[in-house]
Write an enzyme that holds these catalytic residues in place. Structure first.
Site, PDB file in Angstrom:
ATOM      1  N   HIS A 176       0.856  -1.230   0.082  1.00  0.00           N
ATOM      2  CA  HIS A 176      -0.234   0.014   0.061  1.00  0.00           C
ATOM      3  C   HIS A 176       0.788   1.098   0.070  1.00  0.00           C
ATOM      4  CE1 HIS A 176      -3.207  -2.749   1.641  1.00  0.00           C
ATOM      5  NE2 HIS A 176      -3.384  -2.595   0.529  1.00  0.00           N
ATOM      6  N   GLU A 179       1.753   3.741   2.998  1.00  0.00           N
ATOM      7  CA  GLU A 179       2.332   3.091   4.139  1.00  0.00           C
ATOM      8  C   GLU A 179       3.980   2.995   4.252  1.00  0.00           C
ATOM      9  OE1 GLU A 179       0.219  -0.921   4.284  1.00  0.00           O
ATOM     10  OE2 GLU A 179      -1.653   0.266   4.340  1.00  0.00           O
ATOM     11  N   ARG A 234      -3.241   4.783  -1.937  1.00  0.00           N
ATOM     12  CA  ARG A 234      -3.266   3.316  -1.558  1.00  0.00           C
ATOM     13  C   ARG A 234      -2.818   2.359  -2.461  1.00  0.00           C
ATOM     14  NH1 ARG A 234      -5.122  -0.356   2.575  1.00  0.00           N
ATOM     15  NH2 ARG A 234      -6.546  -1.980   1.764  1.00  0.00           N
ATOM     16  N   HIS A 304       3.019  -4.184   6.430  1.00  0.00           N
ATOM     17  CA  HIS A 304       2.034  -3.074   6.254  1.00  0.00           C
ATOM     18  C   HIS A 304       2.031  -2.311   7.452  1.00  0.00           C
ATOM     19  CE1 HIS A 304      -0.781  -4.662   2.927  1.00  0.00           C
ATOM     20  NE2 HIS A 304      -0.163  -5.859   3.171  1.00  0.00           N
ATOM     21  N   TYR A 306      -1.146   0.957   9.378  1.00  0.00           N
ATOM     22  CA  TYR A 306      -0.708   0.830  10.728  1.00  0.00           C
ATOM     23  C   TYR A 306      -1.572   0.224  11.870  1.00  0.00           C
ATOM     24  CZ  TYR A 306      -4.185   4.497  11.083  1.00  0.00           C
ATOM     25  OH  TYR A 306      -5.472   5.266  11.210  1.00  0.00           O
ATOM     26  N   GLU A 378       1.427  -5.358  10.700  1.00  0.00           N
ATOM     27  CA  GLU A 378       0.937  -3.710  10.561  1.00  0.00           C
ATOM     28  C   GLU A 378       1.860  -3.224  11.690  1.00  0.00           C
ATOM     29  OE1 GLU A 378      -1.664  -2.519   8.844  1.00  0.00           O
ATOM     30  OE2 GLU A 378      -3.141  -3.855   8.343  1.00  0.00           O
TER      31      GLU A 378
HETATM   32  O1  0X9 Z   1      -6.605  -4.485   4.810  1.00  0.00           O
HETATM   33  C1  0X9 Z   1      -5.229  -4.757   4.582  1.00  0.00           C
HETATM   34  O2  0X9 Z   1      -5.094  -5.227   3.327  1.00  0.00           O
HETATM   35  C2  0X9 Z   1      -4.180  -4.974   5.434  1.00  0.00           C
HETATM   36  N1  0X9 Z   1      -4.435  -3.718   6.403  1.00  0.00           N
HETATM   37  S1  0X9 Z   1      -3.991  -2.209   5.858  1.00  0.00           S
HETATM   38  O3  0X9 Z   1      -4.512  -1.296   6.877  1.00  0.00           O
HETATM   39  N2  0X9 Z   1      -2.484  -2.206   5.772  1.00  0.00           N
HETATM   40  O4  0X9 Z   1      -4.479  -1.986   4.470  1.00  0.00           O
HETATM   41  C3  0X9 Z   1      -4.642  -5.926   6.229  1.00  0.00           C
HETATM   42  C4  0X9 Z   1      -4.433  -7.413   5.554  1.00  0.00           C
HETATM   43  C5  0X9 Z   1      -4.763  -8.790   6.541  1.00  0.00           C
HETATM   44  N3  0X9 Z   1      -4.826  -9.695   5.746  1.00  0.00           N
HETATM   45  C6  0X9 Z   1      -5.880  -9.887   4.788  1.00  0.00           C
HETATM   46  N4  0X9 Z   1      -7.002  -9.294   4.617  1.00  0.00           N
HETATM   47  N5  0X9 Z   1      -5.563 -11.156   3.828  1.00  0.00           N
HETATM   48 ZN    ZN Z   2      -1.538  -2.008   3.852  1.00  0.00          ZN
END
Ligand code: 0X9
Ligand code: ZN
Ligand code: ZN
Length: 417
Positions: A176, A179, A234, A304, A306, A378
């Site tokens: 992303h 980040e 993002r 990733h 936060y 994260e």
């Molecule tokens: O939503 C996401 O992709 C991740 N959080 S973020 O805030 N960095 O965007 C978490 C990913 C967790 N894993 C999956 N959703 N597969």
């Molecule tokens: Zn992310």
């Protein structure tokens, strides 16, 4: 209240995010207490441009869980009024986003060249991949696993002492774009590897026995865009046929329950899953590389920010993975290691339950390919700065994260056969 929403809607037409000026923009944190309050957040998001920081999309807003979102300067007063009037508890996390973004660059390192304690542009990171490989030919080699939508080479570093039949750990950063602490960690990791090999016994053992594939930035086009146009971008930067909106969420684009939950089918949303699994050149390159090296890759780590979480499968379903007990105890021990340095507290657990159900993620995909040790980090913080984490936190963040990564790597090494 509904009148107010209507007024906000009418005034929102001129708002846009592309000018990169964040003066007066605010980041709010709310905790909706019930479905009615969730509904108010929903209508707010459909009436004005709201950028969800945590969770990443309005569709993931749930009662009793924190929601952080950014609004344009000219909307912030109205939004605050609405929150007050509807009795939704809120705090202003960031009062002036531009000030917070300017404050990011507080590193004392003065150089204008590449620095591990500063956020580096893609140009600097790309040059760094060449330099670190050239300077450490016995430990680091560079390859290209594909190219991005805009044609940038995706550099991959292989870090380890060469030897026969080595197993490997794959780690990527910069899924992303906004980040920024994430690519900083991949760079830090490689630096620590080359600087402490032969000195630190754990690192030496790790590099003698394993290879680390480190992909310092996955979503390079998006990362470049956060430097040149919009710090809060993002997604990738690919065009979507039939839409004026740009980009796909690379972490909704993998073939793991693709598009079923926690992902948007609308190209204008920040969690757009793409037109098909691996529709993005970047995710396709990553997935192809991992599949070609499935017999050696024993762990998959994706970085990733936060929220300070250590997540493992699944996120596309509430069902637990068959290795739940083992993964949970690794996450517990790794979080404990991480906290031992600066007392930074992490929560851990399966993604769906620990943050939200969201399909199409690389962690779930890697796990279902048979890579048992699959984790999403994260990193810092928990919202004080969010994506605008000051450079002065790069070093402590990377130091503590390194402890967790080394713990996991060492665990993997001890459980290879
Ligand atoms: O939503 C996401 O992709 C991740 N959080 S973020 O805030 N960095 O965007 C978490 C990913 C967790 N894993 C999956 N959703 N597969
Ligand atoms: Zn992310
Ligand atoms: Zn604007």
């Amino acid at each position: 209240m509904w009148v107010l929403l209507f007024l906000i809607g009418a005034a929102a037409v001129s708002a846009h995010l592309e000018d990169g000026a964040f003066d007066g923009q605010k980041v709010f944190r709310v905790i909706p207490q019930n479905d009615e309050q969730v509904e108010i957040i929903n209508s707010l998001a459909s009436n004005i441009q709201v950028d969800f920081w945590q969770p990443d999309s309005v569709t993931l807003v749930r009662p009793k869980t924190e929601v952080d979102f950014r609004v344009e300067a000219d909307m912030s007063l109205e939004v605050e009024d609405l929150l007050k009037e509807s009795g939704i508890e809120y705090t202003v996390l960031i009062d002036n986003l531009q000030a917070a973004l300017d404050a990011q660059f507080d590193s004392k390192a003065r150089s204008t060249s590449h620095s591990y304690e500063k956020y580096n542009s893609w140009e600097k990171i790309a040059a760094w991949t060449a330099d670190i490989a050239a300077q450490n030919p016995d430990l680091v080699s560079r390859s290209v696993i594909g190219e991005t939508y805009e044609g940038r080479p995706m550099y991959l570093l292989k870090v380890g002492k060469s030897g026969p039949n080595k197993k490997a750990i794959f780690m990527d950063c910069g899924f992303h774009a906004r980040e920024w602490i994430s690519p900083a960690f991949c760079q830090w990791f490689v630096k620590e590897a080359v600087e402490t090999y032969g000195k630190d016994t754990v690192m030496t053992t790790l590099l003698n026995s394993l290879d680390f594939y480190v992909l310092p930035v996955v979503n390079i086009d998006g990362y470049v865009y956060t430097w040149t146009n919009n710090r809060m971008w993002r997604k990738t930067r690919s065009k979507n046929p039939g839409s004026l909106c740009i980009g796909t969420d690379p972490n909704r684009n993998f073939n793991a329950g693709w598009s079923t939950v926690g992902a948007s089918k609308n190209p204008c949303d920040s969690t757009y899953c793409g037109s098909a699994p691996e529709s993005e050149k970047e995710t396709k390159a990553l997935a192809d590389f991992i599949q070609e090296h499935l017999s050696t890759i024993k762990a998959y780590l994706t970085i990733h920010s936060y929220s300070q979480l250590l997540l493992f499968p699944y996120s596309y379903t509430y069902e637990l993975p068959s290795d739940y007990e083992e993964l949970n105890s690794i996450a517990e021990a790794a979080s404990k290691q991480l906290a031992s340095l600066h007392n930074t507290k992490y929560n851990y657990g399966p993604g769906a339950k620990t943050i939200y159900p969201a399909a199409g993620g690389s962690d779930d995909w890697a796990y279902d390919q048979g890579i048992k040790y699959s984790f999403t980090f994260e990193l810092r913080d928990t919202g004080r700065y969010g994506f605008a984490l000051p450079e002065s936190q790069i070093k402590p963040t990377c130091e503590e994260t390194l402890l967790a990564v080394k713990y996991i790597a060492n665990y993997v090494l001890e459980h290879l056969y």
